[in-house]
Design an enzyme around this catalytic site. Structure first.
Site, PDB file in Angstrom:
ATOM      1  N   ASP A  79       0.865  -1.191   0.000  1.00  0.00           N
ATOM      2  CA  ASP A  79       0.000   0.000   0.000  1.00  0.00           C
ATOM      3  C   ASP A  79       0.896   1.234   0.000  1.00  0.00           C
ATOM      4  OD1 ASP A  79      -2.059   2.016   0.698  1.00  0.00           O
ATOM      5  OD2 ASP A  79      -3.236   0.315   1.403  1.00  0.00           O
ATOM      6  N   GLY A  83      -4.299   6.293   0.506  1.00  0.00           N
ATOM      7  CA  GLY A  83      -5.736   6.133   0.296  1.00  0.00           C
ATOM      8  C   GLY A  83      -6.123   6.036  -1.164  1.00  0.00           C
ATOM      9  N   SER A 132       1.534  -0.056  -6.001  1.00  0.00           N
ATOM     10  CA  SER A 132       1.483  -1.481  -6.320  1.00  0.00           C
ATOM     11  C   SER A 132       2.234  -1.854  -7.612  1.00  0.00           C
ATOM     12  CB  SER A 132       0.010  -1.913  -6.370  1.00  0.00           C
ATOM     13  OG  SER A 132      -0.147  -3.144  -6.961  1.00  0.00           O
ATOM     14  N   ASP A 149      -7.133  -6.001  -3.224  1.00  0.00           N
ATOM     15  CA  ASP A 149      -8.100  -5.112  -2.568  1.00  0.00           C
ATOM     16  C   ASP A 149      -7.530  -3.692  -2.550  1.00  0.00           C
ATOM     17  OD1 ASP A 149     -10.429  -4.419  -1.261  1.00  0.00           O
ATOM     18  OD2 ASP A 149      -9.728  -5.019   0.723  1.00  0.00           O
ATOM     19  N   HIS A 152      -9.765   0.914  -6.947  1.00  0.00           N
ATOM     20  CA  HIS A 152     -10.918   0.321  -7.622  1.00  0.00           C
ATOM     21  C   HIS A 152     -11.219   0.935  -8.986  1.00  0.00           C
ATOM     22  CE1 HIS A 152     -11.281  -1.974  -4.129  1.00  0.00           C
ATOM     23  NE2 HIS A 152     -12.588  -2.061  -4.017  1.00  0.00           N
ATOM     24  N   HIS A 177     -11.508  -8.839  -4.088  1.00  0.00           N
ATOM     25  CA  HIS A 177     -12.570  -8.256  -3.248  1.00  0.00           C
ATOM     26  C   HIS A 177     -13.390  -7.250  -4.053  1.00  0.00           C
ATOM     27  CE1 HIS A 177     -13.870  -6.140   0.692  1.00  0.00           C
ATOM     28  NE2 HIS A 177     -14.647  -7.163   0.432  1.00  0.00           N
ATOM     29  N   ASP A 178     -14.637  -7.022  -3.596  1.00  0.00           N
ATOM     30  CA  ASP A 178     -15.537  -6.024  -4.193  1.00  0.00           C
ATOM     31  C   ASP A 178     -15.902  -6.354  -5.636  1.00  0.00           C
ATOM     32  OD1 ASP A 178     -15.755  -4.566  -1.837  1.00  0.00           O
ATOM     33  OD2 ASP A 178     -13.987  -3.350  -2.297  1.00  0.00           O
TER      34      ASP A 178
HETATM   35  C1  LIG Z   1     -10.215  -0.722   0.113  1.00  0.00           C
HETATM   36  S1  LIG Z   1      -8.715  -0.231   0.888  1.00  0.00           S
HETATM   37  C2  LIG Z   1      -8.094  -1.765   1.521  1.00  0.00           C
HETATM   38  C3  LIG Z   1      -8.936  -2.292   2.654  1.00  0.00           C
HETATM   39  C4  LIG Z   1      -8.283  -3.335   3.518  1.00  0.00           C
HETATM   40  N1  LIG Z   1      -7.896  -4.524   2.766  1.00  0.00           N
HETATM   41  C5  LIG Z   1      -9.178  -3.692   4.682  1.00  0.00           C
HETATM   42  O1  LIG Z   1      -9.361  -4.883   4.998  1.00  0.00           O
HETATM   43  O2  LIG Z   1      -9.715  -2.786   5.323  1.00  0.00           O
HETATM   44  C6  LIG Z   1      -7.674   0.067  -0.503  1.00  0.00           C
HETATM   45  C7  LIG Z   1      -6.248   0.463  -0.179  1.00  0.00           C
HETATM   46  O3  LIG Z   1      -5.508   0.382  -1.402  1.00  0.00           O
HETATM   47  C8  LIG Z   1      -4.531   1.402  -1.419  1.00  0.00           C
HETATM   48  N2  LIG Z   1      -4.179   1.667  -2.811  1.00  0.00           N
HETATM   49  C9  LIG Z   1      -5.005   2.118  -3.795  1.00  0.00           C
HETATM   50  N3  LIG Z   1      -4.335   2.192  -4.958  1.00  0.00           N
HETATM   51  C10 LIG Z   1      -3.069   1.761  -4.705  1.00  0.00           C
HETATM   52  C11 LIG Z   1      -1.894   1.612  -5.521  1.00  0.00           C
HETATM   53  N4  LIG Z   1      -1.900   1.880  -6.822  1.00  0.00           N
HETATM   54  N5  LIG Z   1      -0.775   1.169  -4.925  1.00  0.00           N
HETATM   55  C12 LIG Z   1      -0.755   0.885  -3.596  1.00  0.00           C
HETATM   56  N6  LIG Z   1      -1.822   0.998  -2.793  1.00  0.00           N
HETATM   57  C13 LIG Z   1      -2.972   1.437  -3.343  1.00  0.00           C
HETATM   58  C14 LIG Z   1      -5.158   2.571  -0.715  1.00  0.00           C
HETATM   59  O4  LIG Z   1      -4.168   3.427  -0.176  1.00  0.00           O
HETATM   60  C15 LIG Z   1      -6.040   1.870   0.347  1.00  0.00           C
HETATM   61  O5  LIG Z   1      -5.402   1.843   1.593  1.00  0.00           O
END
Ligand SMILES: C[S@@+](CC[C@H](N)C(=O)[O-])C[C@H]1O[C@@H](n2cnc3c(N)ncnc32)[C@H](O)[C@@H]1O
Length: 228
Positions: A79, A83, A132, A149, A152, A177-178
């Site tokens: 991550d 966010g 990622s 996850d 999105h 997920h989702d």
């Molecule tokens: C839906 S939340 C994850 C929820 C978590 N798995 C839980 O159980 O609560 C999505 C996360 O993906 C991270 N994220 C989104 N795009 C990303 C990217 N390109 N690289 C790394 N992290 C990313 C966001 O910072 C966020 O913290």
């Protein structure tokens, strides 16, 4: 005569782990969390690391970490901790407590670290802090499980699939997920659903289970990429 538990029903983690999961900030509902945990327990038997994309504050990481500890493998979680789109100020999933008052940016890393510490799981998790695709670009180790996850949008979900599904070992699990097949059910877009279809259409993965919006797929064909 006692009835043996069905292998379809994953055992729940011990009550302390479950309590830590339920207390943690995050977006993983209990039923889906238990399905994720079951997948992680099964994948742990391959003796390979378990990797999550989308740590947020560590809620789902707790389950992967406990399964990893039991299997003697490591859980990895990726991550940038800034966010996703829908978690930014002004959006439905924003939590003002995740904003760093000094930078004014979201920073979920401190909460994540507290979550793991409180659950007693720090030693079983490696946190990879970064985007990622950038982390995936330097990754070269087979994985027993990949749990997607993260972001999105189609851009992010596709990049997660392309970057990480390729590393799922034969017999290993890809968890998404989702996944919302019906547009009216979706709340952050249908990109995870499209990635799920992509995985099935690749011929490299077959479906193992469906629990609400969580899909578990198994890599049935070895290959160098997500397409097989
Ligand atoms: C839906 S939340 C994850 C929820 C978590 N798995 C839980 O159980 O609560 C999505 C996360 O993906 C991270 N994220 C989104 N795009 C990303 C990217 N390109 N690289 C790394 N992290 C990313 C966001 O910072 C966020 O913290």
């Amino acid at each position: 005569m006692p009835v043996a538990p069905s292998p379809e029903l994953p055992a729940a983690p011990p009550s302390g782990i479950l309590a830590a999961f339920e207390a943690a900030k995050g977006f993983m509902p209990l039923r889906e969390g238990l399905a994720l945990y079951g997948a992680a327990v099964e994948a742990g038997r391959l003796g390979l690391p378990l990797l999550e994309v989308g740590t947020y504050c560590g809620r789902s990481t707790i389950l992967l970490a406990h399964a990893a500890r039991a299997a003697g493998v490591t859980a990895l979680t990726v991550d940038h901790h800034r966010g996703s789109e829908e978690q930014q100020p002004g959006w439905d999933y924003h939590d003002p407590q995740t904003v760093d008052p000094e930078t004014g940016l979201m920073d979920t890393l401190p909460t994540f670290r507290r979550t793991l510490y409180q659950a007693g799981l720090e030693d079983h998790v490696v946190a990879l802090v970064g985007r990622s695709p950038q982390v995936a670009g330097v990754w070269n180790t087979p994985l027993g499980l990949v749990f997607i996850d993260g972001g999105h949008t189609d851009e992010h979900a596709n990049a997660d699939y392309e970057g990480w599904a390729t590393h799922v070992a034969e017999g290993g699990l890809l968890v998404i997920h989702d996944v919302f097949p019906e547009p009216e059910d979706e709340f952050t877009g249908q990109a995870p659903y499209r990635v799920y279809l992509r995985a099935l259409e690749s011929g490299a993965f077959t479906e193992v289970s469906v629990t609400d919006s969580l899909r578990v797929l198994r890599r049935t064909r070895a290959g160098s990429g997500p397409r097989g």
